[in-house]
Scaffold this motif. Structure first.
Motif, PDB file in Angstrom:
ATOM      1  N   LEU A 160     -45.608  16.900 -65.768  1.00 16.64           N
ATOM      2  CA  LEU A 160     -46.759  17.824 -65.095  1.00 16.64           C
ATOM      3  C   LEU A 160     -46.048  18.730 -63.823  1.00 16.64           C
ATOM      4  O   LEU A 160     -46.357  18.658 -62.948  1.00 16.64           O
ATOM      5  CB  LEU A 160     -47.737  16.919 -64.399  1.00 16.64           C
ATOM      6  CG  LEU A 160     -48.840  16.398 -65.526  1.00 16.64           C
ATOM      7  CD1 LEU A 160     -49.922  15.509 -64.867  1.00 16.64           C
ATOM      8  CD2 LEU A 160     -49.682  17.345 -66.212  1.00 16.64           C
ATOM      9  N   GLY A 161     -45.091  19.537 -64.488  1.00 11.19           N
ATOM     10  CA  GLY A 161     -44.677  20.483 -63.396  1.00 11.19           C
ATOM     11  C   GLY A 161     -43.163  20.025 -62.780  1.00 11.19           C
ATOM     12  O   GLY A 161     -42.907  18.833 -63.246  1.00 11.19           O
ATOM     13  N   ALA A 162     -42.929  20.469 -61.731  1.00 11.84           N
ATOM     14  CA  ALA A 162     -41.628  20.325 -60.987  1.00 11.84           C
ATOM     15  C   ALA A 162     -41.882  18.757 -60.250  1.00 11.84           C
ATOM     16  O   ALA A 162     -43.064  18.595 -59.699  1.00 11.84           O
ATOM     17  CB  ALA A 162     -41.279  21.513 -59.998  1.00 11.84           C
ATOM     18  N   PRO A 163     -40.677  18.191 -59.934  1.00 11.88           N
ATOM     19  CA  PRO A 163     -40.745  16.915 -59.581  1.00 11.88           C
ATOM     20  C   PRO A 163     -41.365  17.162 -57.950  1.00 11.88           C
ATOM     21  O   PRO A 163     -41.269  18.256 -57.206  1.00 11.88           O
ATOM     22  CB  PRO A 163     -39.297  16.510 -59.387  1.00 11.88           C
ATOM     23  CG  PRO A 163     -38.665  17.397 -60.415  1.00 11.88           C
ATOM     24  CD  PRO A 163     -39.319  18.437 -60.558  1.00 11.88           C
ATOM     25  N   LEU A 164     -42.049  16.124 -57.429  1.00  8.88           N
ATOM     26  CA  LEU A 164     -42.554  16.212 -56.329  1.00  8.88           C
ATOM     27  C   LEU A 164     -41.727  15.637 -55.100  1.00  8.88           C
ATOM     28  O   LEU A 164     -41.032  14.571 -55.214  1.00  8.88           O
ATOM     29  CB  LEU A 164     -43.914  15.266 -56.133  1.00  8.88           C
ATOM     30  CG  LEU A 164     -44.690  15.923 -57.031  1.00  8.88           C
ATOM     31  CD1 LEU A 164     -46.244  15.122 -57.053  1.00  8.88           C
ATOM     32  CD2 LEU A 164     -45.250  17.293 -56.777  1.00  8.88           C
ATOM     33  N   ARG A 165     -41.472  16.107 -53.984  1.00 11.10           N
ATOM     34  CA  ARG A 165     -40.853  15.504 -52.834  1.00 11.10           C
ATOM     35  C   ARG A 165     -41.349  14.641 -52.037  1.00 11.10           C
ATOM     36  O   ARG A 165     -42.500  14.800 -52.120  1.00 11.10           O
ATOM     37  CB  ARG A 165     -40.321  16.756 -51.925  1.00 11.10           C
ATOM     38  CG  ARG A 165     -39.119  17.737 -52.448  1.00 11.10           C
ATOM     39  CD  ARG A 165     -39.059  18.600 -51.003  1.00 11.10           C
ATOM     40  NE  ARG A 165     -38.189  17.942 -50.033  1.00 11.10           N
ATOM     41  CZ  ARG A 165     -38.665  18.098 -48.869  1.00 11.10           C
ATOM     42  NH1 ARG A 165     -39.523  18.917 -48.529  1.00 11.10           N
ATOM     43  NH2 ARG A 165     -38.103  17.585 -47.901  1.00 11.10           N
ATOM     44  N   PHE A 166     -40.713  13.768 -51.471  1.00 10.13           N
ATOM     45  CA  PHE A 166     -41.040  12.729 -50.549  1.00 10.13           C
ATOM     46  C   PHE A 166     -40.853  13.113 -49.024  1.00 10.13           C
ATOM     47  O   PHE A 166     -39.817  13.839 -48.728  1.00 10.13           O
ATOM     48  CB  PHE A 166     -40.450  11.448 -50.876  1.00 10.13           C
ATOM     49  CG  PHE A 166     -40.762  10.542 -52.139  1.00 10.13           C
ATOM     50  CD1 PHE A 166     -41.849   9.715 -51.748  1.00 10.13           C
ATOM     51  CD2 PHE A 166     -40.643  10.506 -53.382  1.00 10.13           C
ATOM     52  CE1 PHE A 166     -42.311   8.639 -52.836  1.00 10.13           C
ATOM     53  CE2 PHE A 166     -40.916  10.258 -54.288  1.00 10.13           C
ATOM     54  CZ  PHE A 166     -42.088   8.998 -54.041  1.00 10.13           C
TER      55      PHE A 166
END
Length: 299
Positions: A160-166
Motif C-alpha cells: 500500500l504505497g511507500a514504506p512508512l518511517r518510524f
C-alpha cells in the motif's frame, strides 16, 4: 503416470498451508477423511511422500515444500485469469471483509475506500479495526492489512504505497524534565513506552546511521499494544515512544510531541494488504486489490 487433478492439487495446498486436515476441510467444505484419502492418492500417483503425518500434526516434507512453492503462485495466477473475465458479467458486487490495525485502517479510509466507492459502488467493504494479529482465514476475513514484517509467509501481499518511517517522540514537558537523548544508547537512562506485538513479545527499536545499525531493547516504563495509545501516553509525558510517522503526525503538528534521535531513524517498513494465495479470489476482493495496487503506486 496419470496427472493429478486440479482439485487434488488445491486440496494439497490447503492441507500444507493449514498444517491440518481439519482446517483444510473447513476451508474446502469437505471431510478430513476425504482429504486424507485424496492426499494418499496424490502421493501414490507422484511416487513421493508430500506430507509427514502424526496423530497431532501434518507438515510438508522437503518434496512437499517444493511442490507448495510452485503451486501457490500457479493457482493464484489461475484465479487471476478466471477473475479477469468477471467484468464481462457486468458490475462487480459483493462484500469484502478486512481485518486491520487502526493505523492501517485509517490509511484505507483516506485512500483506498474513496476510490473503491467511486469505482465499485456495489461492493461493500466490511472493515474490522483491531490491533491483535489473527488468522484471517479462520476469522472469516477475505484479507488483512499489516506491516510487511508481520505478514505470514504463506500469504500474498499487495503493498500500500511507500514504506512508512518510524519516529521517536516525546512531550516537551518530558524532555525538559529528563533531557534529550543524543544517541540510542541514551535511551537506557530514559522512560520508554514499549510496544507489545500481537505474538506477545516486545518490539525492539531499530536505528541506523552512516551504515551503523543498532537494535535496542528499550527499558519500558509502560507497555501498550496500540499505537494511538502509545502516542497518547507520550503526549501525557509518560516517556519516549517509537511509532510510525502517521500515528504521531497530528500530535507533532499540534506541538504536543517533539521528535528525538532523528539522525538515527532511517528505518521504514511497508504496509500491505494480504490474502491467502491458495484460495479462489472472489471478484469483489479482486476489485479491491486492483484499487489498492493503483492507490499504492500513487503514494
Amino acid at each position: 503416470m496419470p496427472k493429478p487433478s486440479l482439485n487434488d492439487l488445491t486440496a494439497f495446498v490447503a492441507v500444507a498451508t493449514h498444517r491440518s486436515f481439519r482446517g483444510a476441510a473447513d476451508e474446502l467444505g469437505t471431510a478430513p477423511s476425504t482429504l486424507s484419502h485424496a492426499m494418499r492418492g496424490l502421493e501414490e500417483r507422484l511416487g513421493v511422500r508430500l506430507l509427514n503425518r502424526t496423530t497431532r500434526s501434518v507438515a510438508p516434507t522437503e518434496a512437499g515444500f517444493r511442490l507448495l512453492g510452485h503451486l501457490q503462485p500457479a493457482l493464484a495466477a489461475l484465479d487471476d485469469a478466471l477473475n479477469g473475465v468477471a467484468s464481462f458479467r457486468g458490475k462487480v458486487a459483493g462484500t469484502v471483509r478486512l481485518n486491520a490495525p487502526r493505523l492501517a485502517a485509517a490509511l484505507l479510509v483516506r485512500g483506498v475506500l474513496p476510490a473503491m466507492a467511486e469505482r465499485h459502488p456495489d461492493v461493500t467493504v466490511d472493515l474490522v479495526a483491531e490491533g491483535k494479529l489473527i488468522d484471517i482465514v479462520s476469522g472469516g476475513f477475505d484479507a488483512g492489512v499489516r506491516l510487511m514484517g508481520s505478514i505470514p509467509r504463506d500469504m500474498i501481499a499487495v503493498p500500500l504505497g511507500a514504506p512508512l518511517r518510524f519516529l521517536c517522540v516525546a512531550s516537551p514537558a518530558y524532555l525538559k524534565r529528563a533531557g534529550i537523548p543524543k544517541t540510542p544508547d541514551d535511551l537506557r537512562h530514559h522512560r520508554c513506552i514499549g510496544h507489545r506485538l500481537p505474538g506477545g513479545r516486545l518490539y525492539r527499536w531499530e536505528f541506523e546511521r552512516a551504515g551503523q545499525a543498532l537494535t535496542i531493547d528499550a527499558p519500558a516504563a509502560v507497555v501498550l499494544d496500540d499505537e494511538d495509545l502509545m502516542v497518547e501516553a507520550a503526549v501525557r509525558g509518560l516517556g519516549i515512544a517509537y511509532v510510525l510517522a502517521p500515528a504521531a503526525a497530528p500530535a507533532l503538528k499540534a506541538k504536543q510531541l517533539r521528535e528525538v534521535l532523528s539522525p538515527w531513524l532511517q528505518y521504514a517498513e511497508g504496509v500491505a494488504v494480504y490474502y491467502p494465495g491458495h484460495r479462489k479470489v472472489p471478484p469483489a476482493l479482486r476489485a479491491f486489490l486492483d484499487v489498492a495496487r493503483e492507490v499504492g503506486k500513487r503514494r
